[in-house]
Every structure is written in C-alpha cells, then in structure tokens.
Design a protein around this motif. Structure first.
Motif, short mmCIF file in Angstrom:
data_model
loop_
_atom_site.label_atom_id
_atom_site.label_comp_id
_atom_site.label_asym_id
_atom_site.label_seq_id
_atom_site.Cartn_x
_atom_site.Cartn_y
_atom_site.Cartn_z
N LEU A 10 9.73 -13.37 -30.89
CA LEU A 10 10.96 -13.39 -30.51
C LEU A 10 11.94 -14.11 -31.49
N VAL A 11 13.08 -13.27 -31.61
CA VAL A 11 14.11 -13.85 -32.48
C VAL A 11 15.41 -13.87 -31.70
N SER A 12 15.96 -14.90 -31.45
CA SER A 12 17.17 -14.99 -30.61
C SER A 12 18.39 -15.30 -31.90
N PHE A 13 19.03 -14.30 -32.29
CA PHE A 13 19.90 -14.56 -33.29
C PHE A 13 21.52 -14.40 -32.78
N GLY A 14 22.09 -15.09 -32.93
CA GLY A 14 23.53 -15.28 -32.83
C GLY A 14 23.96 -16.06 -31.53
N GLN A 15 25.21 -16.58 -31.59
CA GLN A 15 25.71 -17.49 -30.60
C GLN A 15 26.84 -16.92 -29.77
N ALA A 16 27.24 -15.75 -30.00
CA ALA A 16 28.42 -15.08 -29.35
C ALA A 16 28.17 -15.06 -27.98
N SER A 17 27.24 -14.59 -27.36
CA SER A 17 26.96 -14.35 -26.28
C SER A 17 26.56 -15.62 -25.07
N GLY A 18 26.74 -16.80 -25.99
CA GLY A 18 26.36 -17.95 -24.94
C GLY A 18 25.13 -18.51 -25.07
N PRO A 19 24.86 -19.43 -23.98
CA PRO A 19 23.46 -19.73 -24.04
C PRO A 19 22.64 -18.84 -23.70
N VAL A 20 21.11 -18.99 -24.04
CA VAL A 20 20.35 -18.13 -23.50
C VAL A 20 19.54 -18.32 -22.30
N GLY A 21 20.01 -19.74 -21.74
CA GLY A 21 19.05 -20.19 -20.60
C GLY A 21 18.12 -21.14 -20.89
N ASN A 22 17.34 -21.65 -19.69
CA ASN A 22 16.51 -22.48 -20.02
C ASN A 22 15.00 -21.78 -19.78
N TRP A 23 14.18 -21.75 -21.08
CA TRP A 23 12.80 -21.09 -21.21
C TRP A 23 11.88 -22.07 -21.14
N ASP A 24 10.82 -21.87 -20.45
CA ASP A 24 9.79 -22.47 -20.36
C ASP A 24 8.67 -22.03 -21.59
N ILE A 25 8.88 -22.41 -22.53
CA ILE A 25 8.15 -22.09 -23.81
C ILE A 25 6.62 -22.10 -23.78
N GLY A 26 6.12 -22.92 -22.63
CA GLY A 26 4.89 -22.86 -22.36
C GLY A 26 4.13 -21.43 -22.06
N ARG A 27 4.88 -20.56 -21.42
CA ARG A 27 4.70 -19.45 -20.91
C ARG A 27 4.27 -18.48 -22.29
N PHE A 28 4.73 -18.89 -23.14
CA PHE A 28 4.68 -17.85 -24.48
C PHE A 28 3.18 -18.02 -25.08
N SER A 29 2.86 -18.99 -24.55
CA SER A 29 1.19 -19.61 -25.33
C SER A 29 0.25 -18.48 -24.77
N SER A 30 0.37 -17.81 -23.55
CA SER A 30 -0.43 -16.94 -23.11
C SER A 30 -0.91 -15.63 -23.93
N LYS A 31 0.33 -15.34 -24.55
CA LYS A 31 0.27 -14.34 -25.44
C LYS A 31 0.43 -14.49 -26.94
N SER A 32 0.29 -15.90 -27.17
CA SER A 32 0.37 -16.17 -28.53
C SER A 32 1.72 -15.80 -29.21
N VAL A 33 2.74 -15.83 -28.39
CA VAL A 33 4.16 -15.56 -28.95
C VAL A 33 4.85 -16.78 -29.42
N THR A 34 5.55 -16.44 -30.56
CA THR A 34 6.31 -17.49 -31.17
C THR A 34 7.92 -17.26 -31.04
N ILE A 35 8.58 -18.10 -31.31
CA ILE A 35 10.04 -18.02 -31.03
C ILE A 35 10.88 -18.67 -32.16
N SER A 36 11.89 -17.98 -32.69
CA SER A 36 12.82 -18.65 -33.43
C SER A 36 14.30 -18.35 -33.17
N ARG A 37 15.19 -19.29 -33.50
CA ARG A 37 16.62 -18.97 -33.34
C ARG A 37 17.32 -19.67 -34.41
#
Length: 99
Positions: A10-37
């Motif tokens: 998951l790539v969160s690119f850009g700041q124009a729309s404001g905060p992306v909210g609070n994410w519990d990144i532990g949830r991503f481990s169930s699918k081995s999902v990685t995140i970058s911003r």
C-alpha cells in the motif's frame, strides 16, 4: 484493507487530502502487506536527484507514456466560467485566460 491481496504493498502518496487517519498496522501482518508513505521532496532535494526525476519524466513524455493536453483557453470575460470549471473538476491540465 479488504481490497489488498496477500503480499501487497500500500502506497499513500500525497499530502493534499489531509491526514489518512489512524491505522493499526498490525492488521497488515495477516496478509503480509507492507506500507509506505513517500515524500517527494526526499527524491528531489538535490540537483542530481531532481535531474534524474526530470529526465525520467521527459523521456516518458517523448515516448507518449505521459500525455499532456494543450491548455484550455478562456476569454478574460469568461473567467467566472473558468473558475466554475475548475471547481467542478470539468478540466484537467492548464487553463489560460486570454486578454
């Protein structure tokens, strides 16, 4: 989260729309999902880094990978129409007011 498959990125690119909210990144481990911003400034903060990005952009432009529409002209008397078109997202690219 439901749209991401196993080992997705998951790539969160850009700041124009404001905060992306609070994410519990532990949830991503169930699918081995990685995140970058990424922050684009970190890729263009030195002349040689900026040159690399510009060269890539103009090469893609020359190859037709990126297409840029010509500016849309409006008579100065139609400036309010140009603003309405911008606000309603009826335009892409540059708008030019003709004097």
């Amino acid at each position: 989260m439901a749209a991401l498959g196993g080992r997705s990125h998951l790539v969160s690119f850009g700041q124009a729309s404001g905060p992306v909210g609070n994410w519990d990144i532990g949830r991503f481990s169930s699918k081995s999902v990685t995140i970058s911003r990424p922050n684009y400034a970190h890729y263009t903060d030195a002349p040689q880094k900026l040159a690399l990005q510009l060269n890539r952009f103009f090469a893609a432009l020359r190859l037709g990978v990126i297409k840029v529409e010509p500016p849309r002209p409006y008579d100065l008397a139609a400036a309010s129409e140009a603003h309405r078109d911008l606000e309603s997202r009826r335009t892409t690219g540059a708008l030019v007011l003709k004097v």
